[in-house]
Design a protein around this motif. Sequence first.
Motif, PDB file in Angstrom:
ATOM      1  N   ALA A 165      48.873  10.897 -31.012  1.00 38.70           N
ATOM      2  CA  ALA A 165      47.738  11.731 -31.409  1.00 38.70           C
ATOM      3  C   ALA A 165      46.900  12.191 -30.219  1.00 38.70           C
ATOM      4  O   ALA A 165      46.082  13.108 -30.359  1.00 38.70           O
ATOM      5  CB  ALA A 165      46.844  10.949 -32.382  1.00 38.70           C
ATOM      6  N   VAL A 166      47.110  11.592 -29.044  1.00 46.44           N
ATOM      7  CA  VAL A 166      46.262  11.909 -27.889  1.00 46.44           C
ATOM      8  C   VAL A 166      46.434  13.354 -27.453  1.00 46.44           C
ATOM      9  O   VAL A 166      45.452  14.085 -27.255  1.00 46.44           O
ATOM     10  CB  VAL A 166      46.574  10.953 -26.709  1.00 46.44           C
ATOM     11  CG1 VAL A 166      45.863  11.433 -25.445  1.00 46.44           C
ATOM     12  CG2 VAL A 166      46.129   9.535 -27.046  1.00 46.44           C
ATOM     13  N   THR A 167      47.683  13.795 -27.301  1.00 47.38           N
ATOM     14  CA  THR A 167      47.916  15.132 -26.751  1.00 47.38           C
ATOM     15  C   THR A 167      47.297  16.241 -27.602  1.00 47.38           C
ATOM     16  O   THR A 167      46.544  17.068 -27.070  1.00 47.38           O
ATOM     17  CB  THR A 167      49.421  15.375 -26.536  1.00 47.38           C
ATOM     18  OG1 THR A 167      49.899  14.461 -25.539  1.00 47.38           O
ATOM     19  CG2 THR A 167      49.684  16.803 -26.090  1.00 47.38           C
ATOM     20  N   PRO A 168      47.578  16.321 -28.918  1.00 41.45           N
ATOM     21  CA  PRO A 168      46.936  17.394 -29.688  1.00 41.45           C
ATOM     22  C   PRO A 168      45.418  17.301 -29.698  1.00 41.45           C
ATOM     23  O   PRO A 168      44.730  18.330 -29.711  1.00 41.45           O
ATOM     24  CB  PRO A 168      47.522  17.238 -31.094  1.00 41.45           C
ATOM     25  CG  PRO A 168      48.137  15.889 -31.137  1.00 41.45           C
ATOM     26  CD  PRO A 168      48.530  15.562 -29.742  1.00 41.45           C
ATOM     27  N   TYR A 169      44.886  16.089 -29.676  1.00 39.34           N
ATOM     28  CA  TYR A 169      43.428  15.921 -29.656  1.00 39.34           C
ATOM     29  C   TYR A 169      42.853  16.492 -28.362  1.00 39.34           C
ATOM     30  O   TYR A 169      41.879  17.269 -28.385  1.00 39.34           O
ATOM     31  CB  TYR A 169      43.067  14.438 -29.773  1.00 39.34           C
ATOM     32  CG  TYR A 169      41.578  14.160 -29.808  1.00 39.34           C
ATOM     33  CD1 TYR A 169      40.896  14.085 -31.016  1.00 39.34           C
ATOM     34  CD2 TYR A 169      40.858  13.983 -28.625  1.00 39.34           C
ATOM     35  CE1 TYR A 169      39.523  13.845 -31.052  1.00 39.34           C
ATOM     36  CE2 TYR A 169      39.490  13.746 -28.648  1.00 39.34           C
ATOM     37  CZ  TYR A 169      38.823  13.671 -29.860  1.00 39.34           C
ATOM     38  OH  TYR A 169      37.467  13.438 -29.882  1.00 39.34           O
ATOM     39  N   ILE A 170      43.459  16.116 -27.233  1.00 42.06           N
ATOM     40  CA  ILE A 170      42.963  16.581 -25.941  1.00 42.06           C
ATOM     41  C   ILE A 170      43.079  18.100 -25.822  1.00 42.06           C
ATOM     42  O   ILE A 170      42.158  18.785 -25.363  1.00 42.06           O
ATOM     43  CB  ILE A 170      43.728  15.902 -24.789  1.00 42.06           C
ATOM     44  CG1 ILE A 170      43.457  14.390 -24.762  1.00 42.06           C
ATOM     45  CG2 ILE A 170      43.362  16.531 -23.450  1.00 42.06           C
ATOM     46  CD1 ILE A 170      42.074  14.008 -24.336  1.00 42.06           C
TER      47      ILE A 170
END
Length: 312
Positions: free
Chosen positions: A264-269
């Motif tokens: 989930a980190v990449t789309p959030y960032i």
Amino acid sequence: MTDDAKAVRPILSDDVAQALAGGGAVVALESTIFSNLGLPAPANAEALELCKQAVHDQGATAAVVAILDGRPHVGLSQDDERRVLQGTRKVAERDLAVAQAQGWDVGVTTVSATVALAHAVGISVFATGGIGGVHRGSELSGDISADLDAIANHPVITVCAGAKAFLDLPRTLEYLETVGVPVLGWHHDWFPAFYTRSSGLPVPHRVDDEQVVCDVLRLRARPATGVLLTVPIPVEDEIPESRIDAVLTAALDSSARAGVTGPAVTPYILERIEKETEGQSVPANLALARNNAAVAARIAVALVSAAPPPAQ
């Protein structure tokens, strides 16, 4: 094709099947970048068309990779592409068997899954935006993208704008060295940082010719290992380092406070970066994705030009 590759049983689109059978140049494209997890609508649809056209303009066939109705697809129809644009479920290499066993409706492939499926059908060149890598704070979290091991374990040339800028880029380069992946800089001496042309880290090897890239794949010491070709974002589309650094810091702090971890980190960032740059990151994404696709197609054409014709 190996027994492992046979187990995947990808479905080829007609144009991809014809190109592979005839010894034509084919470039695999991941589908995550074209989904809602990669770019917001309508930019995701624009990215898809730009990348496909860039590959076509260089004389190659574009093969978008995805999971549809529980089956891996390499090359998509227009109806399939419309489904991918709405995709919200990522598929990494580890998820391929699960996605098939559970019959996932739409699964958009990450770098690791796309590299694996490209290899399975005999495609040797793959284009993406930026690869995953070693995350900041990985000494505590252990968070290292599966992209790196996939590149290390499939004989495919991955063309990208470096690793995503919010990662630990020095450790990402160290990891690639450890797993034996040749890292090349296309007409450039510095490892790109996605939105910016240079991370300040020297690229291990500069290359200025398509055939040299092909020869690196052919001559590498570990036959199962892939090659990473890094291509800096075009000069006119670069976001100044001074601006993007502040945005990245704020986005990383926000993700930590929100407890965002794992895939989930990449789309959030990326969503935070889009907001903080007032949308400037979207055209930068489009420009680098198109540029990478064009370079990948040039490499693919050179690769098949040097290869013997397929057996009749």
